[in-house]
Design a protein around this motif. Structure first.
Motif, PDB file in Angstrom:
ATOM      1  N   GLY A  39      -0.289  -1.360  -8.914  1.00  0.00           N
ATOM      2  CA  GLY A  39      -0.016  -1.841  -7.563  1.00  0.00           C
ATOM      3  C   GLY A  39       1.458  -1.761  -7.218  1.00  0.00           C
ATOM      4  O   GLY A  39       1.840  -1.292  -6.134  1.00  0.00           O
ATOM      5  N   CYS A  44       2.829   1.789  -6.674  1.00  0.00           N
ATOM      6  CA  CYS A  44       2.531   2.393  -5.364  1.00  0.00           C
ATOM      7  C   CYS A  44       3.741   2.287  -4.445  1.00  0.00           C
ATOM      8  O   CYS A  44       4.018   3.183  -3.647  1.00  0.00           O
ATOM      9  N   LEU A  86       0.969  -5.722  -5.209  1.00  0.00           N
ATOM     10  CA  LEU A  86       1.749  -4.900  -4.277  1.00  0.00           C
ATOM     11  C   LEU A  86       2.219  -5.738  -3.090  1.00  0.00           C
ATOM     12  O   LEU A  86       3.393  -5.679  -2.691  1.00  0.00           O
TER      13      LEU A  86
END
Length: 418
Positions: A335, A338, A165
């Motif tokens: 990730g 998100c 992320l």
């Protein structure tokens, strides 16, 4: 405005490959989440783009690929009806696009303006992102999207997910030029390398895969249950499609709602979605990432999208390439999702802000509030649930509540009707 529309075939091919690279991350994430075949998704993205370009007369530099609006409905439908009947429902969803294009041709864009003002568009798009947010969290935690099975130890998964992320965020915010348009690619690559060091990548499928292989096509089957479940979902990506056509028009300085016409672009998208379902691929939608790449490169030649489509179709038959995609660990995708799912919600929020929808007005407050709770909460009424139900609810509330003029701040089609 500079227009790099000329150039040799090899330059167009290179530009087309670049456009596919920009679309690639989101293109393969949707099938990876829903359990579809990534090679089929590449094939149907290519076929869908070719169909769209033929229907619209090759006038719009736009690429079609996997629609995120269908993630939650496809997962739910697959559990209830199986993948083959889910494909039948998706074919029917494409037919709804086609019917909508016929209505636009008969009645013009004013009909869309009445049916889908920003007070409807905004919250529906928000629910697409927020409604599937739990899937991202479960995957980032090392579990399957439904949270049923722990695939990777949670601590390991969270480290990999958060670093993936972070890399995606860094590339989105600080990278320059084309690198800024492919943050998902960088996030996946870094996450994959970390996962390999952590010992959670199984490369057996890559070793066993042939270099050349026919994608795992699935023929659709039809049942009224799956059709009624899936058709209303098409309202949300149809809304998204209109916004994307306006966006690419703003980039190129052309009014695509008039030429080739919104009825043609909707028809192209509908035929592309039905064709994708015919082969067992995810429904298609116009990609805003590619619009961003067109804006950055100033390459407005629609022919480059034909090269991008051709490249996608060729890659679909490279068996080892598809196998590599299938081995991407769940935390890596979680990730990145998100950010991606949240970004979709922000697009909906921005729709309300940009058009100055007054939420102090009772009718607007009611429409947005009910739409969000129905969509995010997963309300079920008969065959309608989630995104499908909230889309229908938003449209009905907008049509029956008094004071329709209050649904508009600054009209989305104002500049197209001058």
């Amino acid at each position: 405005m500079e227009d790099h529309t000329n150039g040799s075939s090899w330059k167009q091919a290179l530009a087309g490959s670049q456009m596919l690279l920009v679309a690639f991350g989101a293109l393969v994430l949707m099938p990876l989440i829903t359990g579809m075949d990534t090679s089929v998704a590449l094939f149907t993205a290519g076929i869908g783009t070719l169909i769209f370009q033929i229907v619209t007369g090759g006038q719009i530099p736009i690429f079609l690929a996997s629609s995120f609006a269908f993630i939650a409905p496809v997962i739910a439908s697959k559990g209830k009806f199986g993948m083959a009947e889910t494909m039948g429902g998706l074919m029917a969803a494409g037919i709804l696009y086609i019917a909508l294009s016929g209505l636009v041709r008969l009645r013009g864009t004013a009909f869309i303006r009445r049916l889908l003002p920003p007070v409807v568009i905004g919250p529906v798009i928000m629910t697409i992102g927020l409604g599937i947010a739990p899937v991202a969290v479960e995957m980032a935690s090392g579990r399957t999207g439904d949270g049923a099975t722990q695939l990777v130890p949670e601590i390991t998964a969270l480290w990999i997910a958060m670093i993936s992320l972070a890399v995606t965020v860094i590339m989105s915010v600080w990278a320059k030029g084309l690198f800024r348009l492919v943050p998902i690619m960088f996030g996946v690559i870094v996450g994959y390398i970390l996962s390999a060091f952590a010992g959670i990548v199984d490369i057996t499928p890559i070793k066993e895969a042939a270099w050349l292989a026919v994608p795992n096509f699935i023929a659709p089957e039809f049942s009224w249950g799956a059709i009624l479940f899936m058709v209303p979902v098409a309202i949300a990506p149809a809304i998204e499609h209109i916004g994307d056509i306006l966006a690419i028009g703003n980039v190129t300085g052309k009014n695509y709602l008039k030429k080739p016409g919104l009825h043609r672009t909707l028809l192209g998208d509908g035929l592309a979605t039905s064709a994708a379902a015919l082969f067992g691929g995810p429904p298609n939608t116009t990609y805003s990432e590619v619009t961003g790449a067109v804006m950055l490169t100033r390459n407005f030649n629609p022919k480059i999208m034909l090269w991008a489509a051709g490249t996608a179709i060729i890659l679909a038959f490279v068996g080892k390439f598809g196998a590599v995609l299938q081995t991407i660990p769940v935390p890596v995708m979680g990730g990145i999702l998100c950010l991606l799912f949240g970004s979709i919600a922000v697009v909906g929020l921005n729709t309300l802000i940009r058009h100055q929808v007054d939420l102090s007005q009772a009718r607007n407050l009611v429409i947005v509030a009910v739409t969000l709770v129905f969509g995010i909460g997963g309300m079920v009424m008969g065959h309608l649930e989630g995104i499908a139900l909230c889309s229908v609810a938003a449209i009905i509330l907008n049509l029956v509540l008094p004071g329709s003029d209050e649904a508009w701040g600054k009209a989305i089609y104002e500049h197209n009707n001058e």
